[in-house]
Design an enzyme around this catalytic site. Structure first.
Site, mmCIF file in Angstrom:
data_model
loop_
_atom_site.group_PDB
_atom_site.id
_atom_site.type_symbol
_atom_site.label_atom_id
_atom_site.label_comp_id
_atom_site.label_asym_id
_atom_site.label_seq_id
_atom_site.Cartn_x
_atom_site.Cartn_y
_atom_site.Cartn_z
ATOM 1 N N CYS A 185 -34.465 28.194 6.827
ATOM 2 C CA CYS A 185 -35.377 27.626 5.834
ATOM 3 C C CYS A 185 -34.646 26.600 4.980
ATOM 4 O O CYS A 185 -33.508 26.805 4.587
ATOM 5 C CB CYS A 185 -35.936 28.722 4.939
ATOM 6 N N CYS B 270 -53.439 60.087 19.740
ATOM 7 C CA CYS B 270 -52.719 60.282 20.993
ATOM 8 C C CYS B 270 -53.580 59.780 22.150
ATOM 9 O O CYS B 270 -54.804 59.744 22.063
ATOM 10 C CB CYS B 270 -52.380 61.768 21.169
ATOM 11 N N CYS C 54 -55.540 63.975 25.393
ATOM 12 C CA CYS C 54 -55.234 64.721 24.169
ATOM 13 C C CYS C 54 -56.027 64.195 22.970
ATOM 14 O O CYS C 54 -56.727 64.935 22.297
ATOM 15 C CB CYS C 54 -53.732 64.660 23.897
ATOM 16 N N CYS D 279 -6.207 2.701 4.917
ATOM 17 C CA CYS D 279 -5.728 3.980 4.380
ATOM 18 C C CYS D 279 -6.820 4.695 3.580
ATOM 19 O O CYS D 279 -6.984 5.910 3.667
ATOM 20 C CB CYS D 279 -4.494 3.766 3.503
ATOM 21 N N CYS E 99 -50.984 50.896 10.770
ATOM 22 C CA CYS E 99 -51.329 52.011 9.908
ATOM 23 C C CYS E 99 -50.804 53.313 10.487
ATOM 24 O O CYS E 99 -50.433 53.392 11.644
ATOM 25 C CB CYS E 99 -52.828 52.076 9.624
ATOM 26 N N CYS F 103 -49.556 67.677 22.082
ATOM 27 C CA CYS F 103 -49.264 67.763 23.510
ATOM 28 C C CYS F 103 -47.810 67.433 23.842
ATOM 29 O O CYS F 103 -47.403 67.534 24.992
ATOM 30 C CB CYS F 103 -50.199 66.866 24.311
ATOM 31 N N CYS G 28 -41.246 31.932 -1.115
ATOM 32 C CA CYS G 28 -40.912 30.596 -0.619
ATOM 33 C C CYS G 28 -42.066 30.049 0.211
ATOM 34 O O CYS G 28 -42.889 30.809 0.724
ATOM 35 C CB CYS G 28 -39.643 30.676 0.220
ATOM 36 N N CYS H 179 0.860 -1.194 0.000
ATOM 37 C CA CYS H 179 0.000 0.000 0.000
ATOM 38 C C CYS H 179 0.888 1.232 0.000
ATOM 39 O O CYS H 179 1.790 1.360 0.834
ATOM 40 C CB CYS H 179 -0.923 -0.015 1.212
ATOM 41 N N CYS I 119 -8.312 9.622 -6.923
ATOM 42 C CA CYS I 119 -7.407 8.564 -6.463
ATOM 43 C C CYS I 119 -6.183 9.174 -5.784
ATOM 44 O O CYS I 119 -5.648 10.177 -6.254
ATOM 45 C CB CYS I 119 -7.003 7.721 -7.668
HETATM 46 ZN ZN LIG Z 1 -5.462 5.882 -9.574
HETATM 47 ZN ZN LIG Z 2 -37.896 29.833 2.678
HETATM 48 ZN ZN LIG Z 3 -2.460 1.205 3.613
HETATM 49 ZN ZN LIG Z 4 -51.147 64.376 22.211
#
Ligand SMILES: [Zn+2]
Ligand SMILES: [Zn+2]
Ligand SMILES: [Zn+2]
Ligand SMILES: [Zn+2]
Ligand SMILES: [Zn+2]
Ligand SMILES: [Zn+2]
Ligand SMILES: [Zn+2]
Lengths: 153, 583
Positions: free
Chosen positions: B228, B310, B314, B159, B305, B295, B245, B134, B179
């Site tokens: 994900c 307030c 107020c 090996c 939104c 105020c 996704c 080897c 190899c």
């Molecule tokens: Zn070879």
């Molecule tokens: Zn995703």
């Molecule tokens: Zn070997």
């Molecule tokens: Zn206010």
């Protein structure tokens, strides 16, 4: 301690590195840690590193050989694929590592990298720029650094 | 000649309109084509209350659907190419699950495909010995304790297991595992993984394959909502990117931001960037509390939104956005609904009132603040409406059907109203980003836009208020109320009117406000009395846009069209109601 359950593969590789060393390369395990190697690589002939002796360290992590060895230059070197910390940009030390590679193949690849710098895949941006802009001058610097730092004192 | 051409165009547009509106012109598109008629849909079971009523250009996929599709694709390739399923799966992965591409490449040059992908037909290495070394552990093993990929490079089981497990735990790159023999490119498929990996790793690997079916496929994406697990398969080339996704998240398939029709992706990206750059300055808007304009006590907005009352004593009724008296808003005074307009607000000096706003002005943030506040408020208002919708469906409708002694099936108009509110808040929100980027010097467009937006917004406020507050009195009442049927008519009417306003708005923005004159989009005659009364079961008389205005224009010449903004003004007015240009 660390050596007590050393895998047979590492033992075999070490034995072979010592008994049949590759030309221009020596690697010997540290006495107190068999996973740590002191490495010397001779600058290849006809490269700017010719005449230099470069020290490296190589460490086999726990996962070796499933994970690559960790290698780094200890000697300063002017090379576009090696940074100032000595880290090496080499594919087989990263994503191209395969457990069928060995310490020997890694060191031979590093030696080959000294013969054929690749400024298109740089680790050191500045050196790579220099290499591309003015190769003659960059090679001169590399030779200079080899004289200064790798003259095998 | 000219007039004939015009006639032709008009007819084309009419039939186009019919897709969106009821075909009240009697042009024959009423029957048969399945388009719903607004006004009658309040109790129509098939309607989803959404603005998007065109054919769906996407499919939401559950994990089971994905597996099924994946299996089907694998079966197709395996059958047509007569290869193992394992190999079919490898090929599909290589070609990003594009069945046609696999066919094409395979039949063009099978050998080259096999080489690139690493699917070898004959082992490159062959051995006949009983024991092998080897190349990883450097031990000899009997052949039956070893295995190889299609290349025939043998390594021992132990090996291989280490190799496979390291790779799987490194991430999805394991789908491209080859190899271990360095120059060899033989691919490792799922069969081999199943032979070698632990159960946990097999599970991981199969998840990677499932994920790759969505992530590598250019026609599909995961829903971006947190948690994900649905994916959306999109019909490429469709114009409308908004998808909804099954987890109820609506998003843009193109940029995966929340749905932002009618605003385009580039503008959305710009706006989101702007918001994050200004976020520190805008925190106070998100705090959701303002002093009552009368105020001065702090009032918290806890409803959807914008009509705020307030607290006693107020009780001042005001508009949350412009802080003006509610009585000045919309139809009641016969004036324009104008609190969406930046210029109006500025002229009336509202922005000089508060200290903070003066600061904003200094920083030239005033204009942005106007739009951002409306954008953000509609966003939170939509959030609130979503909660209310859920609460309605889970609790309130049941209660209501009890107190009013009417079956829950009769309460669908309420759900529909809320769905409409949710959708309209979303659209309205994005029209404020649109308004911010609409060049200030394009006066005609701006006026047209603000008119449509104002109409839509005031319609939505009426609808939201009706669904939020008036409905509550029926929920709270002790027994059946004789007014409940009137309420039904009113709410259903407001729902369809509001839908109409928004369709106009969306369409106008999607055409870049360019067809101000031609398409019949103009808000001609929109101010019909039936909106106010909310009477009239089917609400058909109050269509804005298209057909009604044209028939008036063509027929009795009671209107004149403004040369500058093309607004159809009544004969009696000498100045354009929209842009104030003289006749
Ligand atoms: Zn070879
Ligand atoms: Zn995703
Ligand atoms: Zn070997
Ligand atoms: Zn206010
Ligand atoms: Zn988008
Ligand atoms: Zn207002
Ligand atoms: Zn005008």
């Amino acid at each position: 301690m660390a050596n007590s359950n050393l895998p047979r593969r590492i033992i075999k590789e070490t034995q072979r590195l010592l008994s049949e060393p590759a030309p221009g390369i020596s690697a010997s395990p540290s006495e107190d840690n068999m996973r740590y190697f002191n490495v010397m690589v001779l600058g290849p002939t006809q490269s700017p590193y010719e005449g230099g002796v470069f020290k490296l360290e190589l460490f086999l992590p726990e996962e070796y050989p499933m994970a690559a060895p960790k290698v780094r230059f200890l000697t300063k070197i002017y090379h576009p694929n090696i940074d100032k910390l000595g880290r090496i940009c080499l594919d087989i030390l990263k994503d191209k590592w395969s457990p069928a590679l060995q310490i020997r193949t890694v060191l031979l690849s590093i030696q080959a990298l000294l013969s054929a710098p690749n400024p298109d895949d740089p680790l050191s941006e500045n050196i790579a720029k220099h290499w591309k802009a003015n190769e003659v001058e960059a090679v001169e610097t590399a030779k200079e650094w080899t004289r200064l730092y790798a003259s095998g004192a | 000649m000219d007039s004939e051409d015009d006639m032709h165009d008009a007819n084309d547009l009419e039939s186009l309109d019919d897709d969106f509106y009821s075909g009240e012109t009697g042009m024959g598109s009423d029957d048969g084509d399945g388009d719903y008629e607004f006004g009658n849909n309040a109790s129509d079971d098939s309607d989803d209350g959404n603005l998007n009523r065109q054919q769906e250009n996407y499919t939401v996929l559950s994990e089971d659907d994905i597996r099924q599709r994946q299996e089907e694709d694998i079966t197709r390739i395996s059958t047509v190419l007569s290869i193992e399923r394992d190999h079919a799966c490898i090929l599909l992965r290589h070609y990003k699950w594009d069945v046609d591409k696999v066919h094409e490449a395979w039949f063009a040059n099978e050998e080259s495909v096999r080489q690139t992908v690493g699917l070898y037909e004959n082992p490159v290495a062959r051995t006949f010995s009983r024991e092998l070394l080897c190349g990883i552990c450097f031990e000899r093993h009997p052949c039956d304790r070893m295995c190889a990929a299609s290349c025939g490079h043998f390594f021992c089981y132990s090996c291989w297991r280490g190799y496979v497990s390291t790779s799987i735990n490194d991430g999805p790159g394991c789908l491209m595992l080859r190899c271990p023999d360095p120059p060899c490119g033989a691919i490792i498929g799922q069969n081999m993984i199943n032979l070698l990996a632990s159960n946990e790793d097999k599970e991981k690997y199969s998840r990677y394959i499932l994920r790759s079916y969505i992530e590598d496929n250019i026609t599909s994406k995961w829903c971006p909502a947190p948690g994900c697990e649905y994916a959306v398969d999109f019909v490429m080339g469709s114009v409308n990117f908004d998808v909804s996704c099954n987890c109820s998240h609506n998003f843009c398939w193109n940029c995966t931001e929340e749905a932002h029709r009618p605003v385009d992706c580039t503008m959305v990206a710009k706006w989101i960037l702007k918001n994050s750059a200004e976020s520190e300055n805008m925190n106070w808007i998100l705090a959701n509390s303002k002093p009552c304009p009368k105020c001065k006590r702090p009032i918290e907005k806890n409803q959807g939104c914008m009509h705020i009352t307030c607290t006693p004593p107020c009780k001042f009724e005001f508009c949350w956005l412009c802080l003006g008296a509610w009585t000045d808003h919309g139809e009641r005074t016969g004036g324009f609904y104008a609190c969406n307009r930046y210029e109006t607000a500025k002229q009336e000096g509202e922005y000089d009132e508060a200290e903070r706003r003066r600061e904003m002005a200094k920083n030239s943030l005033e204009r942005y603040t106007h739009y951002y506040e409306r954008w953000a408020t509609n966003q939170s208002s939509r959030q609130k409406a979503l909660q209310d919708l859920q609460n309605m469906q889970n609790v309130q409708l049941d209660k209501l059907s009890d107190t009013q002694s009417q079956p829950e099936s009769q309460m669908k108009f309420i759900t529909e109203a809320w769905l409409q509110i949710v959708e309209c808040r979303r659209v309205l929100k994005w029209t404020y980003a649109y308004g911010y980027y609409l060049p200030e010097n394009e006066h005609g467009k701006r006026q047209f836009f603000e008119y449509l937006q104002g109409e839509a917004e005031s319609g939505l406020e009426r609808l939201h208020q009706c669904a939020e507050k008036e409905l509550q009195t029926f929920i709270d009442s002790s027994g059946p109320s004789k007014d409940f049927n009137d309420f039904r008519t009113k709410l259903a009417g407001l729902t369809s009117v509001t839908r109409n306003y928004f369709e106009n708005l969306v369409r106008a923005l999607e055409t870049g406000l360019n067809d101000v004159g031609e398409s019949g989009n103009q808000p001609t005659c929109s101010r019909s009395s039936s909106i106010k009364s909310g009477k009239g079961k089917n609400g058909k008389t109050r269509t804005i846009g298209g057909t009604t205005s044209r028939s008036l224009d063509d027929g009795n010449h009671s209107h004149w069209s403004c040369e500058s903004c093309t607004f159809a003004n009544t004969k009696s007015s000498m100045v354009c109601q929209v842009c104030h240009r003289r006749r």
